[in-house]
Design an enzyme around this catalytic site. Structure first.
Site, PDB file in Angstrom:
ATOM      1  N   CYS C 102       0.891  -1.169   0.000  1.00 29.61           N
ATOM      2  CA  CYS C 102       0.000   0.000   0.000  1.00 29.61           C
ATOM      3  C   CYS C 102       0.919   1.207   0.000  1.00 29.61           C
ATOM      4  CB  CYS C 102      -0.911   0.003   1.226  1.00 29.61           C
ATOM      5  SG  CYS C 102      -1.842   1.546   1.407  1.00 29.61           S
ATOM      6  N   CYS C 105      -0.630   4.409   2.239  1.00 32.80           N
ATOM      7  CA  CYS C 105      -0.613   4.361   3.706  1.00 32.80           C
ATOM      8  C   CYS C 105      -0.084   3.000   4.112  1.00 32.80           C
ATOM      9  CB  CYS C 105      -1.983   4.703   4.312  1.00 32.80           C
ATOM     10  SG  CYS C 105      -3.426   4.214   3.345  1.00 32.80           S
ATOM     11  N   SER C 106      -0.954   2.120   4.606  1.00 35.84           N
ATOM     12  CA  SER C 106      -0.461   0.793   4.976  1.00 35.84           C
ATOM     13  C   SER C 106      -1.621  -0.196   5.004  1.00 35.84           C
ATOM     14  CB  SER C 106       0.224   0.831   6.335  1.00 35.84           C
ATOM     15  OG  SER C 106      -0.661   1.372   7.293  1.00 35.84           O
ATOM     16  N   CYS C 107      -2.540  -0.093   4.039  1.00 35.73           N
ATOM     17  CA  CYS C 107      -3.711  -0.954   3.998  1.00 35.73           C
ATOM     18  C   CYS C 107      -3.285  -2.418   3.938  1.00 35.73           C
ATOM     19  CB  CYS C 107      -4.568  -0.614   2.785  1.00 35.73           C
ATOM     20  SG  CYS C 107      -5.208   1.066   2.867  1.00 35.73           S
TER      21      CYS C 107
END
Lengths: 89, 80, 194
Positions: C102, C105-107
């Site tokens: 991702c 962000c950090s999905c």
């Protein structure tokens, strides 16, 4: 649903001063629609508290590394809301 | 962030579980409750994190960015 | 998992406490609510869940088809109620390898993989996975044959991806639960081959 799998699309060059889920590295680049993923509220609207947010189809769009970076044989698939995309004539 | 150069190797062995410290867990919980209460949604939260000045953004750790994001949103919404 | 800060007071910890006090004073959260979040956190989230899905797909071709067609429905068959996102499973083959990231962000599919590792949230991984996946993979000790095409999936919307690795050679006789123990979290992200 405006685009069907296999369609060539260009990621628009958008650079608003609010949140947008259109990664910079695909802006202006041409990719291929892999699939439609269903509909979702537009993050740009939700980020600004606009109610109700626009709801759009989200597409998985595949880009070739050689086009994104000038090098590489891999592909990168990015999930993009419909208004982030335009037809490639 | 995608495609930017200069970040060096991936810290492949950094895998300390969800949190490095108790304060990180507290930040996680604050965000969860504030979102559940409807103070803001996930896109407002992401927007706030992206409004952190780039120098600070890059210098901050993951949960420090979350902390700054929550602080920005509380200020936006006039909560002292 | 928590409480590792010890008695040394970090400035950032004090800042968090001040924030917490403000939020509670404003009536936006209670101590109980905050504690409840942490108590329930990750209770059921674990890479064991993703591994179970993979092992079933390795042993049941019809399930594999259903899994690739509709991840949420197939996960539900095994008792995993994946909600809040669309689950899309991408299968490795002998000619192709999938890698998840991702960049925005950090999905990450937390319920099926557990809390995300620090490296997944690092700037280096977020920046480089889309640009030079082979170099990134080599840092994880993964060297794919030249002809294998890499597909990187940047989870930029509300789909969460899960990699279905190739079943390792020599596992023909193993039962499903034994197979599940072969599957690693990194294999489900694509930074390991299994």
């Amino acid at each position: 649903m405006r685009f069907t799998p296999g369609a060539k699309v260009r990621a628009r060059v958008l650079d608003p001063d609010h949140h947008i889920r259109l990664p910079r590295y695909v802006r202006g680049q041409v990719g291929e629609v892999i699939e439609a993923e269903g509909e979702g509220p537009l993050p740009d609207d939700r980020a600004r508290g606009l109610m109700p947010p626009r709801v759009e189809t989200v597409y998985a769009v595949r880009f070739r590394a050689a086009e994104l970076w000038g090098t590489g044989t891999h592909s990168v698939t990015v999930d993009l809301w419909e208004s982030y995309l335009e037809e490639v004539p | 962030m995608g495609g930017q150069s200069g970040f060096g190797p991936v810290p492949v062995t950094e895998d300390s579980g969800a949190f490095h410290a108790d304060w990180e867990a507290r930040v996680f919980a604050l965000n969860a409750v504030l979102r559940k209460r409807g103070l803001y949604n996930v896109d407002e939260f992401r927007d706030a994190i992206e409004r952190i000045p780039p120098g600070e953004y890059l210098a901050a750790s993951y949960f420090e960015r979350w902390l700054m994001g929550i602080e920005i949103l509380l200020a936006d919404k006039g909560i002292a | 998992m928590t409480g590792t800060a010890g008695h040394e007071e970090l400035p950032v910890a004090a800042r968090v406490r001040r924030l917490e006090e403000r939020v509670i004073a404003a009536g936006l959260a209670t101590d109980d609510e905050l504690d409840e979040v942490l108590a329930g956190l990750f209770a059921d989230a674990s890479p064991v869940n993703g591994a179970r899905i993979v092992a079933r797909a390795w042993t049941d071709p019809a399930f594999r088809e259903r899994l690739l067609a509709d991840g949420n429905a197939a996960a539900a068959e095994l008792g995993f109620a994946v909600s809040g996102y669309r689950l899309r499973v991408v299968a490795n083959t002998t000619q192709s390898h999938n890698l998840l990231v991702c960049t925005l962000c950090s999905c990450y599919p937390v319920s099926l993989l557990g809390p995300s590792p620090s490296w997944y949230k690092s700037f280096a991984y977020r920046a480089r996975a889309v640009r030079e996946p082979r170099a990134v993979l080599s840092e994880f000790g993964v060297r794919l044959p030249e002809g294998v095409e890499i597909s990187v999936w940047d989870a930029s919307a509300e789909t969460r991806y899960l990699v279905l690795p190739n079943r390792p050679a020599g596992t023909e006789g193993l039962a499903e639960d034994e197979l599940a123990r072969h599957v690693t979290r990194n294999g489900l992200i694509g930074t390991a081959t299994v």
